[in-house]
Design a protein around this motif. Sequence first.
Motif, PDB file in Angstrom:
ATOM      1  N   UNK A   1       0.831  -1.213   0.000  1.00 31.01           N
ATOM      2  CA  UNK A   1       0.000   0.000   0.000  1.00 31.01           C
ATOM      3  C   UNK A   1       0.864   1.261   0.000  1.00 31.01           C
ATOM      4  N   UNK A   2       1.939   1.247   0.802  1.00 33.36           N
ATOM      5  CA  UNK A   2       2.796   2.431   0.923  1.00 33.36           C
ATOM      6  C   UNK A   2       3.494   2.750  -0.389  1.00 33.36           C
ATOM      7  N   UNK A   3       3.963   1.710  -1.090  1.00 34.69           N
ATOM      8  CA  UNK A   3       4.687   1.945  -2.339  1.00 34.69           C
ATOM      9  C   UNK A   3       3.782   2.484  -3.427  1.00 34.69           C
ATOM     10  N   UNK A   4       2.505   2.138  -3.350  1.00 35.92           N
ATOM     11  CA  UNK A   4       1.575   2.608  -4.363  1.00 35.92           C
ATOM     12  C   UNK A   4       1.003   3.981  -4.079  1.00 35.92           C
ATOM     13  N   UNK A   5       1.277   4.509  -2.885  1.00 35.62           N
ATOM     14  CA  UNK A   5       0.732   5.815  -2.508  1.00 35.62           C
ATOM     15  C   UNK A   5       1.608   6.936  -3.037  1.00 35.62           C
ATOM     16  N   UNK A   6       0.989   8.008  -3.469  1.00 39.26           N
ATOM     17  CA  UNK A   6       1.745   9.140  -4.017  1.00 39.26           C
ATOM     18  C   UNK A   6       2.326  10.017  -2.909  1.00 39.26           C
ATOM     19  N   UNK A   7       1.601  10.131  -1.792  1.00 38.71           N
ATOM     20  CA  UNK A   7       2.050  11.050  -0.757  1.00 38.71           C
ATOM     21  C   UNK A   7       3.040  10.367   0.182  1.00 38.71           C
ATOM     22  N   UNK A   8       3.845  11.184   0.861  1.00 36.14           N
ATOM     23  CA  UNK A   8       4.777  10.669   1.857  1.00 36.14           C
ATOM     24  C   UNK A   8       4.081  10.678   3.211  1.00 36.14           C
ATOM     25  N   UNK A   9       3.612   9.542   3.639  1.00 36.61           N
ATOM     26  CA  UNK A   9       2.842   9.461   4.880  1.00 36.61           C
ATOM     27  C   UNK A   9       3.730   9.733   6.091  1.00 36.61           C
ATOM     28  N   UNK A  10       3.106  10.206   7.162  1.00 41.75           N
ATOM     29  CA  UNK A  10       3.833  10.416   8.406  1.00 41.75           C
ATOM     30  C   UNK A  10       4.084   9.078   9.079  1.00 41.75           C
ATOM     31  N   UNK A  11       4.918   9.087  10.092  1.00 37.58           N
ATOM     32  CA  UNK A  11       5.262   7.846  10.777  1.00 37.58           C
ATOM     33  C   UNK A  11       4.030   7.223  11.421  1.00 37.58           C
ATOM     34  N   UNK A  12       4.020   5.879  11.408  1.00 37.31           N
ATOM     35  CA  UNK A  12       2.880   5.163  11.970  1.00 37.31           C
ATOM     36  C   UNK A  12       2.881   5.274  13.491  1.00 37.31           C
ATOM     37  N   UNK A  13       1.702   5.108  14.077  1.00 37.11           N
ATOM     38  CA  UNK A  13       1.593   5.135  15.542  1.00 37.11           C
ATOM     39  C   UNK A  13       2.423   4.012  16.163  1.00 37.11           C
ATOM     40  N   UNK A  14       2.442   2.846  15.509  1.00 33.77           N
ATOM     41  CA  UNK A  14       3.197   1.708  16.054  1.00 33.77           C
ATOM     42  C   UNK A  14       4.685   2.036  16.119  1.00 33.77           C
ATOM     43  N   UNK A  15       5.216   2.659  15.071  1.00 30.92           N
ATOM     44  CA  UNK A  15       6.635   3.015  15.075  1.00 30.92           C
ATOM     45  C   UNK A  15       6.905   4.096  16.112  1.00 30.92           C
ATOM     46  N   UNK A  16       6.035   5.083  16.210  1.00 24.36           N
ATOM     47  CA  UNK A  16       6.217   6.137  17.209  1.00 24.36           C
ATOM     48  C   UNK A  16       6.233   5.538  18.614  1.00 24.36           C
ATOM     49  N   UNK A  17       5.346   4.576  18.860  1.00 25.15           N
ATOM     50  CA  UNK A  17       5.287   3.940  20.180  1.00 25.15           C
ATOM     51  C   UNK A  17       6.590   3.219  20.516  1.00 25.15           C
ATOM     52  N   UNK A  18       7.122   2.455  19.557  1.00 25.65           N
ATOM     53  CA  UNK A  18       8.339   1.696  19.851  1.00 25.65           C
ATOM     54  C   UNK A  18       9.531   2.633  19.999  1.00 25.65           C
ATOM     55  N   UNK A  19       9.557   3.731  19.235  1.00 21.06           N
ATOM     56  CA  UNK A  19      10.637   4.705  19.403  1.00 21.06           C
ATOM     57  C   UNK A  19      10.553   5.407  20.747  1.00 21.06           C
ATOM     58  N   UNK A  20       9.332   5.713  21.194  1.00 22.83           N
ATOM     59  CA  UNK A  20       9.167   6.319  22.519  1.00 22.83           C
ATOM     60  C   UNK A  20       9.642   5.374  23.614  1.00 22.83           C
ATOM     61  N   UNK A  21       9.348   4.082  23.443  1.00 21.48           N
ATOM     62  CA  UNK A  21       9.817   3.083  24.408  1.00 21.48           C
ATOM     63  C   UNK A  21      11.340   3.062  24.465  1.00 21.48           C
ATOM     64  N   UNK A  22      11.977   3.126  23.299  1.00 18.42           N
ATOM     65  CA  UNK A  22      13.438   3.142  23.265  1.00 18.42           C
ATOM     66  C   UNK A  22      13.996   4.433  23.850  1.00 18.42           C
ATOM     67  N   UNK A  23      13.298   5.545  23.655  1.00 21.07           N
ATOM     68  CA  UNK A  23      13.720   6.812  24.265  1.00 21.07           C
ATOM     69  C   UNK A  23      13.761   6.675  25.789  1.00 21.07           C
ATOM     70  N   UNK A  24      12.701   6.104  26.331  1.00 15.10           N
ATOM     71  CA  UNK A  24      12.650   5.933  27.794  1.00 15.10           C
ATOM     72  C   UNK A  24      13.759   5.002  28.263  1.00 15.10           C
TER      73      UNK A  24
END
Length: 344
Positions: free
Chosen positions: A304-327
């Motif tokens: 789905x991402x490769x077929x989309x024209x726009x550059x989507x923002x980061x997913x909630x799942x990725x943001x969550x795991x990055x926040x966990x790593x920040x902590x």
Amino acid sequence: MIAPADMEACREAIRHGSLSFYAASKLLPARVRDPALALYAFCRLADDAVDLQVQKAEAVLRLRDRLDLVYAGRPRDAAADRAFAAVVEHFEMPRALPDALLEGLAWDAEERRYATLSDLHGYSARVASAVGVMMCVLMGVRDRNALARACDLGVAMQLTNIARDVGEDAMEGRLYLPTDWLQEIGLEPQAFLADPRPTKAVRALVKRLVMQSNRLYYRSEAGIGALPVTARPGIFAARLIYAGIGGQLTAMGYDSLSARARTSKLQKIGWLGQSMLRTGVTLVMPRSAVVYAEPLPEVAFLVDAAGAAERASRSDALIDVLNTLERRSRAQRAALISDGAQLS
């Protein structure tokens, strides 16, 4: 597009870090080969930057920052970053694709384990299929069916890597075999990691991974016929060389704990020759109906991402795991400061 000095640095990184891909890349046309080497160099160095660090959480966060700079058009002053930024701009690379790789590396930093084969497919989608889909973008291929088959190939390659590295991973305390498979043979994950031995039951699990990867290699072949003709030999070569590692595992009785499966230079040359023959067949044979099979559920987000024209923002799942790593990173730094204060 890519500065010559940066391109040469990327070639050297792949020549020394990924011989299988470097061999296969020789059959790609230059207009695809150079950006592909830049892409692989960035992804390979990103993987090493996390895998080889003790502080893996901080390494993932640094990679996040590097990607932010790439997509802001201000890459870090390093050859791989500058080259990848040029690729992102020229090919309008959807951000969700390198973000998927970032998420997979974050899972590694979390030392995540995978309960089921489906969970392992999800991991493989991020660390391998995401790169395969980015390769399709470089070739100008955004057809959903072709992307699905590229994802099959990426998952197959990653399963092969996991099957090959069971022993090495265990020695480092890493486990990628599905834990429900271990439970089926009455083996607890910690018990296996404490004493990783190539028993008949463990070798049977390695065989299951190899058989699953082979099924996906066969499924992926139909999609190669949807690629530009000049790119087909290189992708066939990658498919054959990686599947050859599985063949070596088969010859070793699926014992990837006592020794590492390796393929020879002569074998690689043979597979390069086969890739040319396979390409010739695609020119005269109709594409198989499997090209139109739905993608694995775990890779559908990449398609789905490769077929989309726009550059989507980061997913909630990725943001969550990055926040966990920040902590986690902050807690580690606080512990180091505390330890230093007690010693002074």
